[in-house]
Structures are given as structure tokens and as C-alpha cells.
Scaffold this motif. Structure first.
Motif, short mmCIF file in Angstrom:
data_model
loop_
_atom_site.label_atom_id
_atom_site.label_comp_id
_atom_site.label_asym_id
_atom_site.label_seq_id
_atom_site.Cartn_x
_atom_site.Cartn_y
_atom_site.Cartn_z
N PHE A 40 2.32 -9.87 10.36
CA PHE A 40 3.74 -10.19 10.32
C PHE A 40 4.59 -9.10 10.98
CE2 PHE A 40 1.63 -12.40 6.93
CZ PHE A 40 2.13 -13.69 7.03
N ASP A 41 5.64 -9.55 11.65
CA ASP A 41 6.59 -8.63 12.29
C ASP A 41 7.54 -8.02 11.28
OD1 ASP A 41 5.90 -9.16 15.18
OD2 ASP A 41 6.47 -11.19 14.55
N ALA A 42 7.80 -8.73 10.19
CA ALA A 42 8.70 -8.24 9.14
C ALA A 42 8.22 -8.78 7.80
CB ALA A 42 10.13 -8.68 9.41
N VAL A 43 8.40 -7.96 6.77
CA VAL A 43 8.04 -8.37 5.40
C VAL A 43 9.23 -8.11 4.49
CG1 VAL A 43 6.54 -7.92 3.41
CG2 VAL A 43 5.57 -7.92 5.72
N LEU A 44 9.58 -9.13 3.71
CA LEU A 44 10.61 -9.01 2.69
C LEU A 44 9.93 -8.88 1.34
CD1 LEU A 44 13.02 -11.91 3.79
CD2 LEU A 44 12.60 -9.69 4.90
N CYS A 45 10.30 -7.85 0.61
CA CYS A 45 9.77 -7.62 -0.73
C CYS A 45 10.99 -7.52 -1.65
CB CYS A 45 8.93 -6.35 -0.77
SG CYS A 45 8.11 -6.02 -2.34
N HIS A 46 11.53 -8.67 -2.00
CA HIS A 46 12.80 -8.74 -2.74
C HIS A 46 12.57 -9.24 -4.17
CE1 HIS A 46 15.22 -9.31 1.28
NE2 HIS A 46 14.61 -8.14 1.19
N GLY A 47 13.02 -8.45 -5.15
CA GLY A 47 12.89 -8.87 -6.53
C GLY A 47 11.45 -8.94 -7.01
N VAL A 48 10.60 -8.10 -6.46
CA VAL A 48 9.18 -8.10 -6.80
C VAL A 48 8.79 -6.85 -7.58
CG1 VAL A 48 6.84 -7.99 -5.84
CG2 VAL A 48 8.53 -9.53 -4.83
N LEU A 49 9.21 -5.69 -7.12
CA LEU A 49 8.73 -4.42 -7.68
C LEU A 49 9.13 -4.21 -9.13
CD1 LEU A 49 9.25 -2.02 -4.64
CD2 LEU A 49 7.28 -3.45 -5.23
N GLU A 50 10.20 -4.88 -9.58
CA GLU A 50 10.62 -4.78 -10.98
C GLU A 50 9.59 -5.39 -11.92
OE1 GLU A 50 12.25 -6.23 -8.51
OE2 GLU A 50 14.42 -6.22 -8.78
N TYR A 51 8.79 -6.33 -11.40
CA TYR A 51 7.95 -7.15 -12.27
C TYR A 51 6.45 -6.91 -12.14
CZ TYR A 51 12.38 -9.55 -12.88
OH TYR A 51 13.70 -9.81 -13.15
N VAL A 52 6.01 -6.30 -11.05
CA VAL A 52 4.58 -6.07 -10.87
C VAL A 52 4.11 -4.92 -11.75
CG1 VAL A 52 4.56 -6.98 -8.54
CG2 VAL A 52 4.99 -4.55 -8.89
N ASP A 53 2.82 -4.93 -12.08
CA ASP A 53 2.26 -3.86 -12.92
C ASP A 53 2.29 -2.51 -12.20
OD1 ASP A 53 1.74 -5.63 -15.00
OD2 ASP A 53 -0.28 -6.09 -14.26
N ASP A 54 2.06 -2.54 -10.89
CA ASP A 54 1.98 -1.30 -10.10
C ASP A 54 2.88 -1.43 -8.87
OD1 ASP A 54 1.33 0.93 -8.63
OD2 ASP A 54 -0.84 0.63 -8.72
N PRO A 55 4.11 -0.89 -8.93
CA PRO A 55 5.01 -0.99 -7.78
C PRO A 55 4.44 -0.36 -6.50
CG PRO A 55 6.22 -0.32 -9.73
CD PRO A 55 4.77 -0.25 -10.09
N ALA A 56 3.71 0.73 -6.65
CA ALA A 56 3.13 1.37 -5.46
C ALA A 56 2.15 0.43 -4.77
CB ALA A 56 2.43 2.67 -5.85
N GLU A 57 1.37 -0.30 -5.54
CA GLU A 57 0.45 -1.28 -4.96
C GLU A 57 1.22 -2.41 -4.28
OE1 GLU A 57 -3.46 -3.76 -6.42
OE2 GLU A 57 -1.66 -3.85 -7.68
N GLY A 58 2.33 -2.82 -4.89
CA GLY A 58 3.16 -3.86 -4.29
C GLY A 58 3.68 -3.45 -2.93
#
Length: 262
Positions: A113-131
Motif C-alpha cells: 500500500f502507498d498509504a495506511v490509515l490507522c484511525h481509532g485502532v491503537l486505543e483498543y488493541v492489546d499492543d499498540p506498538a504491534e499495531g
């Protein structure tokens, strides 16, 4: 002609949509220059929207002409995305797949992908660094990453202004920025914490924005009942977005970063 990335009523996303539109324009120019296709020559970007839900960002990006893949764990959200994309005339440019940030490469191509949006995800995943790591791994050798996450300062300010002073103090001292057991958000970030997650994966941060600095605090009656108030508030949000003092008290934080080849 209306701007497809900035609907008048979208106070909560206007800043990010404007920044994202400009970033995608820059990325497209960089890609076409690298490929030697002057003027674009029909080239569009491949964009991944992780946790994209019903298409709040994916559909406007598709309206700009780009191809968007939305990954979301909710089949109901993906159904709504399909319907929305059809209503907006971009069904051929939006693809929804069921999955999550942790198992991202079970459903999409690594480095595709040329661009990745990671919006409203890191608040909920177990490991933000992995996200963040997975989002970066989905990028091509050069690409743009857009991260949007809940801001700690905004939550503290909101609880205090609502008269919940003990909860505001709790959020301020909590390692995850939570104000109590009833808090629906598992984790919040300071601007420094969010940028460290991104730079830790080797990306260069281009900008950090405060989002919804005022929109969540201003009573709706003041906006709805005053001619021109929506546009004035939009301009105020845009002006304050990159001011450090206001970033620190924003409801959400947006980080725009670049992965450079080589």
C-alpha cells in the motif's frame, strides 16, 4: 463544487480530512515522479484503512479516485461500508475485508500500500506498538502513515469541565489515561507517546495535529443557532491543530508520518 474531503457538518473529522487529502496528493506526485508517469497518467494510490468501519475516511478517499481496502472486525460495519460506498458511487474503489490489526496479514498483502490509515485502532488493541508495526509493514518501501488516536489531555479537560474532578485526576495519573472503571476507552496517549510509537518503527513524523480541540466542548446550541458558526469553528480548529498548547488538550491526536525508501 463541494470538497469531497470536507463536508460542512463534519466538525470532528475536518482537520484530519484536510491533512490527509494534501498528504495523498503529495504521495501521488512522489509516486508518479518515481515511476516517470508525468501528470499522474491515470495512476491512483492503494490505500489501506485499518479499523475503517463504515467508511468515514475510506469513502471520501475513494471519492478522490484512490483504491481503498478497509479491514474491520465487525461484519455489520463492513455491510454499512458497502452500502455507503454504493450510495456515494465508489463501490468499485472500496473493498471491505473482515479482520483486525493483529492478524492484518492474514487478509491483506504485506508491503502492498502507498498509504495506511490507522484511525481509532491503537486505543483498543492489546499492543499498540504491534499495531503500528503492522501498519508500517503494510506500506510499500516508501509510503504515508496516518495515525489517529484518543488524546489524554482532552479527556482530563473534559472530565474537569463536567465537574468530575476526581475522575480528571485519575485519568491524569493513570498509565493508560483512564478516568475509572466506566471509561469506555481502554487507552489514551500524549502527543509524545504517540509520536514515539511511530518513530520507533523508523518513520519520519511530518506533523502532529490536535483534533477536536474545541468541537467537543462548545455547546451545540452555540454552533447550530449562529449563522456561519460551523465554518468559523472549522477555521478555529484548523488554526489550533498544530499549536503545541492546544494539541496537548485535544480529544484526539493525529500523527502524519512518511516511510522513505532506501
Amino acid at each position: 463544487m463541494s470538497d469531497p474531503m470536507r463536508p460542512r457538518a463534519s466538525l470532528r473529522t475536518a482537520v484530519v480530512r484536510d491533512v490527509l487529502r494534501e498528504a495523498l496528493d503529495r504521495r501521488l506526485k512522489a509516486v508518479t515522479a518515481a515511476e516517470g508517469t508525468a501528470g499522474g497518467a491515470g495512476r491512483v494510490l492503494d490505500v489501506l484503512d485499518t479499523g475503517g468501519g463504515t467508511g468515514n475516511f475510506a469513502v471520501p478517499v475513494a471519492r478522490l479516485g484512490h483504491r481503498v481496502t478497509v479491514v474491520d472486525p465487525s461484519p455489520n460495519a463492513l455491510f454499512a461500508l458497502e452500502r455507503r460506498a454504493g450510495e456515494e458511487g465508489v463501490a468499485d474503489r472500496v473493498r471491505g475485508v473482515q479482520g483486525d490489526a493483529r492478524g492484518l496479514f492474514d487478509v491483506v498483502e504485506r508491503g502492498g500500500f502507498d498509504a495506511v490509515l490507522c484511525h481509532g485502532v491503537l486505543e483498543y488493541v492489546d499492543d499498540p506498538a504491534e499495531g503500528v508495526r503492522n501498519a508500517v509493514a503494510a506500506l510499500r518501501p516508501s509510503g504515508t502513515l496516518s495515525v489517529l488516536a484518543a488524546g489524554l489531555g482532552g479527556a482530563v479537560l473534559a472530565r474537569a469541565l463536567a465537574g468530575h474532578f476526581a475522575e480528571a485526576r485519575q485519568a491524569l495519573g493513570d498509565p493508560h489515561g483512564r478516568w475509572g472503571e466506566g471509561d469506555p476507552v481502554p487507552r489514551r496517549f500524549s502527543p509524545e507517546q504517540l509520536t514515539e510509537l511511530v518513530t520507533g518503527e523508523g518513520l519520519t513524523v511530518e506533523a502532529v495535529h490536535g483534533v477536536r480541540v474545541f468541537a467537543d466542548l462548545v455547546p451545540g446550541a452555540l454552533v447550530d443557532g449562529e449563522p456561519g458558526a460551523v465554518e468559523a469553528l472549522l477555521r478555529l480548529e484548523a488554526a489550533a491543530a498544530e499549536v503545541p498548547a492546544f494539541r496537548a488538550v485535544a480529544t484526539q491526536l493525529h500523527v502524519l508520518a512518511e516511510r522513505e525508501s532506501g
